[in-house]
Design a protein around this motif. Structure first.
Motif, short mmCIF file in Angstrom:
data_model
loop_
_atom_site.label_atom_id
_atom_site.label_comp_id
_atom_site.label_asym_id
_atom_site.label_seq_id
_atom_site.Cartn_x
_atom_site.Cartn_y
_atom_site.Cartn_z
N THR A 116 -0.42 -0.21 -2.68
CA THR A 116 -0.21 0.29 -1.49
C THR A 116 0.66 1.64 -0.99
O THR A 116 1.33 1.95 -0.97
CB THR A 116 -0.34 -0.69 -0.25
N MET A 117 -0.48 3.05 -0.50
CA MET A 117 0.36 4.24 -0.60
C MET A 117 0.42 4.46 0.92
O MET A 117 -0.36 5.10 1.26
CB MET A 117 -0.49 4.99 -1.40
N LEU A 161 -6.43 0.22 -8.45
CA LEU A 161 -6.70 0.40 -7.55
C LEU A 161 -5.68 0.96 -6.94
O LEU A 161 -4.51 0.01 -6.02
CB LEU A 161 -6.74 -1.18 -7.24
N GLY A 162 -5.74 1.41 -5.55
CA GLY A 162 -5.66 2.11 -4.80
C GLY A 162 -5.60 2.12 -2.73
O GLY A 162 -7.17 2.56 -2.26
N LEU A 163 -5.02 2.14 -1.84
CA LEU A 163 -5.17 2.08 -1.05
C LEU A 163 -3.47 3.07 0.37
O LEU A 163 -3.51 2.84 -0.49
CB LEU A 163 -4.87 1.06 -0.17
N PHE A 164 -4.53 4.09 0.62
CA PHE A 164 -4.25 5.28 0.72
C PHE A 164 -4.36 5.25 2.48
O PHE A 164 -5.14 5.51 2.53
CB PHE A 164 -4.07 6.20 0.27
N GLY A 165 -3.28 5.67 2.93
CA GLY A 165 -2.94 6.28 4.06
C GLY A 165 -3.05 7.45 4.33
O GLY A 165 -4.69 7.46 4.67
N ALA A 166 -1.98 8.61 4.59
CA ALA A 166 -2.64 10.09 5.17
C ALA A 166 -0.74 10.14 4.81
O ALA A 166 -0.08 9.83 4.70
CB ALA A 166 -2.27 10.68 6.50
N PHE A 170 -8.91 4.45 -2.15
CA PHE A 170 -9.85 4.28 -0.65
C PHE A 170 -9.02 5.10 -0.11
O PHE A 170 -7.67 4.39 0.86
CB PHE A 170 -10.64 3.15 -0.75
N GLU A 171 -9.33 5.56 1.41
CA GLU A 171 -7.93 5.87 1.96
C GLU A 171 -9.02 6.27 3.66
O GLU A 171 -10.54 6.81 4.16
CB GLU A 171 -7.68 7.29 1.75
N PRO A 172 -8.26 6.84 4.72
CA PRO A 172 -9.35 6.95 5.65
C PRO A 172 -9.68 8.59 5.41
O PRO A 172 -8.55 9.28 4.99
CB PRO A 172 -8.70 6.54 7.14
#
Ligand code: NAI
Ligand code: MG
Length: 395
Positions: free
Chosen positions: A8-9, A65-70, A305-307
């Motif tokens: 998680t980033m 696998l990553g989840l990225f904010g901004a 994956f990111e907005p």
């Protein structure tokens, strides 16, 4: 099924507000995972002289696998000025960590769904034949090549002599032969057949999975004969493997006109990097804008994956946070799709659809309010309240 580990980033600004909301939703649908926090972004640059620390890269390489904010990005001069004093003047250069991440792990397939939720007051409408208005259902996913095209970063102002010599070998360069170096800027648009094949194949596969009748390749091969030409030629070639699915072809300029007239006709569009970037923002604007725009950067090994939105620094310090967490939550749902947890992803999208349809809980963007500390007293839901409403629908 083996338990997943997700890197998680959250990054900078509102990335820190929306990413934890996505984790609440993932938990609520019973997605079991270990989450490993990793640093990325402006604070890393300021304090370490590197916006994408090695530890973050190592974690991604290991867990895939990553989840990225901004993140926050600033021009080089500001970047240098904000570096910790002891790091200044040591030749560090600021590079966008998300671009670096895409290149480092070859996250070449960028998937950007632009799907309208019924009842969203931000949805596209148009005049119908009679006196009224209609709201066509938009369900478009843009597949954007993520690593090549106009964004390779191979550019010069005042190109070196050998580059100039190479350019001069092209008959069309005659027009520019006398331009002084300092007045000449050149970017290189690179397309490779293998990357073109991967993005087009991803688009066809998705169309097949969703049961869509065709896909659209959106380029400009009548002018960009070689690069757009290779994209289109590759699409025609890949199409042979998908006999039930049509291949349509549009030019980027005409496509932008058509999306204002009949956006519902396009379910899957595939394009090179710059055109895909433009198309995905244009389509996102028809279904609610940045608060709803999710994306996946998918490589053969690693996926993040990111907005689509950035760090929105002007809202980063608000308490309570007011930004819309849906784009981030939809990005987390895309992550679930990617790892074969499509049923959980669908239940998240259904819960979001129910909240939007009901219309009782809306963040400031959905109410077309000016963002700021007053938004909540003006009737906007906070970031947390929007997630609460989604969680309520999941119960
Ligand atoms: P931005 O996307 O951060 O914000 C633009 C505006 O869109 C905001 O002021 C806000 O009004 C609205 N907005 C954005 N996200 C929203 C959400 N979740 N809910 C409701 N409204 C939302 O773009 P901006 O202001 O151009 O850039 C700010 C910083 O973010 C810059 O440093 C830029 O470099 C960076 N950036 C980072 C990206 C990334 O991390 N992938 C992408 C775009 C910008
Ligand atoms: Mg963009």
């Amino acid at each position: 099924m083996a338990k997943h580990t997700v890197v998680t980033m959250p990054g900078d600004g509102i990335g820190n507000q929306v990413l934890p909301e996505a984790l609440r939703v993932l938990k609520a649908v019973g997605f079991e995972a270990d989450y490993l926090h990793a640093d990325i972004g402006w604070e890393c640059w300021r304090t370490q002289g590197n916006a994408l620390p090695e530890r973050t890269l190592d974690l991604l390489a290991k867990h895939k696998l990553g989840l990225f904010g901004a993140i926050t990005s600033k021009p080089n001069r500001e970047a240098q000025a904000e570096l910790k004093p002891e790091l200044r003047g040591k030749g560090q250069v600021y590079y966008s960590p998300i671009v670096t991440m895409r290149q480092r792990f070859n996250l070449d397939v960028c998937m950007r769904p632009c799907v309208g939720f019924a009842g969203n007051p931000l949805n596209y409408i148009r005049k119908s034949g009679g006196a009224g208005f209609e709201e066509p259902p938009i369900d478009t996913t843009v597949f954007r090549q993520n690593t090549e095209g106009m964004y390779t970063g191979i550019e010069w102002t005042n190109p070196p002599e050998n580059v100039r010599a190479a350019l001069s070998s092209h008959s069309k360069f005659k027009t520019f032969a006398e331009v002084p170096g300092p007045d000449l800027a050149v970017s290189v648009r690179i397309i490779t057949r293998s990357a073109a094949r991967r993005i087009v194949t991803a688009a066809f596969r998705y169309a097949k999975k969703r049961g869509f009748p065709g896909i659209t390749i959106c380029e400009k091969p009548n002018v960009l004969r070689e690069t757009s030409g290779m994209m289109e030629e590759t699409a025609k070639d890949v199409a042979k493997d998908y006999p039930g699915i049509s291949l349509w072809s549009t030019n980027i300029d005409a496509q932008l006109m058509w999306l204002n007239k009949n956006p519902e006709d396009y379910n899957v569009i595939v394009a090179s990097n710059l055109f895909g970037d433009i198309l995905s923002d244009a389509f996102a604007g028809l279904v609610g804008g940045l608060g709803f725009a999710a994306s996946g950067n998918i490589g053969e090994q690693v996926a993040v994956f990111e907005p689509t939105h950035g760090s929105a620094p002007k809202y980063a310090a608000l308490d309570p946070p007011i930004v819309n967490p849906i784009a981030m939550i939809l990005s987390a749902a895309m992550m679930l799709d990617h790892i074969g947890e499509g049923a959980k992803a669908d239940s998240i999208r259904k819960a979001i659809a129910a909240v939007v349809r009901e219309g009782k809980v809306r963040t400031y963007d959905m109410l077309r309010l000016a963002g700021g500390p007053k938004a909540v007293s003006q009737g906007a839901a906070s970031t947390h309240q929007m997630t609460d409403a989604i969680l309520e629908k999941l119960r």
